[in-house]
Design an enzyme around this catalytic site. Structure first.
Site, PDB file in Angstrom:
ATOM      1  N   SER A 109       0.835  -1.189   0.000  1.00 36.14           N
ATOM      2  CA  SER A 109       0.000   0.000   0.000  1.00 36.14           C
ATOM      3  C   SER A 109       0.882   1.256   0.000  1.00 36.14           C
ATOM      4  O   SER A 109       1.704   1.431  -0.885  1.00 36.14           O
ATOM      5  CB  SER A 109      -0.951  -0.052   1.200  1.00 36.14           C
ATOM      6  OG  SER A 109      -1.943   0.933   1.120  1.00 36.14           O
ATOM      7  N   HIS A 134      -2.300  -1.378  -4.400  1.00 37.78           N
ATOM      8  CA  HIS A 134      -3.754  -1.439  -4.573  1.00 37.78           C
ATOM      9  C   HIS A 134      -4.317  -0.031  -4.492  1.00 37.78           C
ATOM     10  O   HIS A 134      -3.615   0.910  -4.133  1.00 37.78           O
ATOM     11  CB  HIS A 134      -4.414  -2.362  -3.537  1.00 37.78           C
ATOM     12  CG  HIS A 134      -4.290  -1.906  -2.118  1.00 37.78           C
ATOM     13  ND1 HIS A 134      -4.771  -2.619  -1.043  1.00 37.78           N
ATOM     14  CD2 HIS A 134      -3.725  -0.786  -1.563  1.00 37.78           C
ATOM     15  CE1 HIS A 134      -4.520  -1.995   0.080  1.00 37.78           C
ATOM     16  NE2 HIS A 134      -3.899  -0.875  -0.205  1.00 37.78           N
TER      17      HIS A 134
END
Length: 216
Positions: A109, A134
């Site tokens: 992330s 993501h």
């Protein structure tokens, strides 16, 4: 009994102290402060405002010490708060010192965004590291108008993050959008091929003067 933050427990009880001999006698440091003297910074665990403030302060301090000398930034993080991560990212881009990034363990992330934001040619991952990208996520509640506002904000954040990945990976926007649609895990080699890192490092080589340096 008050529950203590496990990170505070770790920092207060498990971080070793090292002793250094000086002309004035012995001086003790916690291990992270000693490594800071060598221009080494660590991001471990969740990214939040407290962690971001500490890392930004360390980056600014090391720039003031020597603006032309590299800073080594080791990352082992599952990600966290987007705005906190962006504070670190902006500081990395703001300072004059080149920031070399190294993923040990994982960079997921926001951790992966900080990893790829290092100085071009100086972004590394160790062989067994895992990198994950993501799109941002969040949960909202309240009146319909409030939810609509929050939805617009998270879509704007997604667009901003996508363009940062485009800048640092060299991938086209469409590729980044597809890659970030769901959790996308990569090996160290896959992250290099994607453009998130530049090299996979197994060990550091000795330079001619005896100092250690990263090798790819």
């Amino acid at each position: 009994m008050i529950d203590r933050d496990p990170i505070d427990v770790f920092n207060n009880t498990l971080v070793p102290m090292v002793v250094e001999q000086t002309n004035r006698g012995e001086r003790s440091y916690d291990i992270y402060s000693r490594l800071l003297k060598e221009r080494i910074i660590f991001l471990t665990g969740q990214v939040h405002d407290g962690v971001a403030s500490l890392i930004c302060a360390q980056l600014l301090f090391l720039e003031s010490e020597n603006p032309s000398k590299d800073i080594s930034f080791y990352i082992n993080s599952p990600g966290g708060v987007v705005t906190s991560g962006m504070a670190i990212y902006d500081t990395m881009q703001y300072i004059r010192s080149p920031v070399s990034t190294v993923c040990i363990g994982q960079a997921a992330s926001m951790g992966s965004l900080l990893l790829c934001a290092g100085e071009a040619g100086k972004r590394y991952a160790t062989p067994n590291a895992r990198i994950m990208i993501h799109q941002p996520s969040g949960g909202f509640q309240g009146q319909a108008a409030d939810i609509e506002i929050q939805a617009r904000e998270i879509l704007a954040l997604r667009e901003r993050l996508n363009r940062i990945y485009v800048k640092h990976t060299g991938q086209p926007l469409e590729t980044i959008e597809r890659a970030m649609d769901r959790d996308n895990y990569m090996t160290a080699e896959e992250s290099r091929a994607f453009g998130l890192t530049d090299s996979v490092i197994e060990r550091r080589a000795l330079s001619d003067d005896g100092d250690t340096k990263s090798s790819s």
